[in-house]
Design an enzyme around this catalytic site. Sequence first.
Site, PDB file in Angstrom:
ATOM      1  N   ASP A 162      21.196  18.583 -34.644  1.00  0.00           N
ATOM      2  CA  ASP A 162      21.309  17.713 -35.817  1.00  0.00           C
ATOM      3  C   ASP A 162      22.619  16.941 -35.737  1.00  0.00           C
ATOM      4  OD1 ASP A 162      19.854  17.831 -38.891  1.00  0.00           O
ATOM      5  OD2 ASP A 162      21.841  16.898 -38.711  1.00  0.00           O
TER       6      ASP A 162
ATOM      7  N   HIS B 156       9.746  18.117 -39.057  1.00  0.00           N
ATOM      8  CA  HIS B 156      10.837  18.736 -38.293  1.00  0.00           C
ATOM      9  C   HIS B 156      11.166  20.096 -38.875  1.00  0.00           C
ATOM     10  CE1 HIS B 156      12.573  16.074 -41.372  1.00  0.00           C
ATOM     11  NE2 HIS B 156      13.565  16.949 -41.494  1.00  0.00           N
TER      12      HIS B 156
ATOM     13  N   HIS C  79      14.030  22.779 -39.208  1.00  0.00           N
ATOM     14  CA  HIS C  79      15.476  23.010 -39.064  1.00  0.00           C
ATOM     15  C   HIS C  79      15.670  24.452 -38.609  1.00  0.00           C
ATOM     16  CE1 HIS C  79      17.077  19.511 -41.493  1.00  0.00           C
ATOM     17  NE2 HIS C  79      15.890  19.585 -42.046  1.00  0.00           N
TER      18      HIS C  79
HETATM   19  P1  AMP Z   1      15.654  16.314 -43.732  1.00  0.00           P
HETATM   20  O1  AMP Z   1      16.733  15.989 -44.727  1.00  0.00           O
HETATM   21  O2  AMP Z   1      15.050  17.659 -43.870  1.00  0.00           O
HETATM   22  O3  AMP Z   1      14.619  15.201 -43.666  1.00  0.00           O
HETATM   23  O4  AMP Z   1      16.394  16.370 -42.310  1.00  0.00           O
HETATM   24  C1  AMP Z   1      16.669  15.249 -41.530  1.00  0.00           C
HETATM   25  C2  AMP Z   1      17.809  15.645 -40.635  1.00  0.00           C
HETATM   26  O5  AMP Z   1      17.912  14.690 -39.591  1.00  0.00           O
HETATM   27  C3  AMP Z   1      19.178  15.691 -41.320  1.00  0.00           C
HETATM   28  O6  AMP Z   1      19.726  17.007 -41.228  1.00  0.00           O
HETATM   29  C4  AMP Z   1      20.008  14.666 -40.547  1.00  0.00           C
HETATM   30  O7  AMP Z   1      21.350  15.065 -40.382  1.00  0.00           O
HETATM   31  C5  AMP Z   1      19.265  14.589 -39.230  1.00  0.00           C
HETATM   32  N1  AMP Z   1      19.417  13.357 -38.490  1.00  0.00           N
HETATM   33  C6  AMP Z   1      19.352  12.100 -38.979  1.00  0.00           C
HETATM   34  N2  AMP Z   1      19.513  11.204 -37.979  1.00  0.00           N
HETATM   35  C7  AMP Z   1      19.669  11.912 -36.835  1.00  0.00           C
HETATM   36  C8  AMP Z   1      19.887  11.567 -35.463  1.00  0.00           C
HETATM   37  N3  AMP Z   1      19.956  10.280 -35.050  1.00  0.00           N
HETATM   38  N4  AMP Z   1      20.043  12.567 -34.559  1.00  0.00           N
HETATM   39  C9  AMP Z   1      19.988  13.865 -34.953  1.00  0.00           C
HETATM   40  N5  AMP Z   1      19.769  14.255 -36.240  1.00  0.00           N
HETATM   41  C10 AMP Z   1      19.630  13.293 -37.156  1.00  0.00           C
END
Ligand code: AMP
Length: 115
Positions: free
Chosen positions: A31, A101, A103
Amino acid sequence: MSADCLFCKIITGDIPADVVHRDAHVLAFRDIDPKAPTHILVIPLEHTPNAASLAAADPAAVGELVQAAGRIAADEGIVEPGYRMVFNTGDDAGQTVHHTHLHLLGGRPFDWPPG
Ligand code: AMP
Ligand code: ZN
């Protein structure tokens, strides 16, 4: 594949990521804004908006996600202290990316219930 999807662009390599695992079913990468010492996102290669839709479209794909996350947890050395797997779904859960996704979070204790 969805043209406007950030995680689809990570799958195609159009957007770089710190990839820790890739196989025929899933991609896993760190992340960009980690909430724990280990914070890895495990995603299916097919685009669906959330875990429930993925389960409806392809139940085995959910198993692949969880299985990969378990193996990565072992690689990261967090099985014994413990870890959390989370699927945020919808606004109240704080979902910001609408490509399913998982986590994988570990390396510190977590509160329950979540905030
Ligand atoms: P959610 O809030 O459950 O939709 O999680 C989305 C996650 O994607 C968040 O924890 C962000 O920090 C992560 N995220 C957003 N953009 C990127 C990226 N380019 N590379 C890696 N993680 C990302
Ligand atoms: Zn996508």
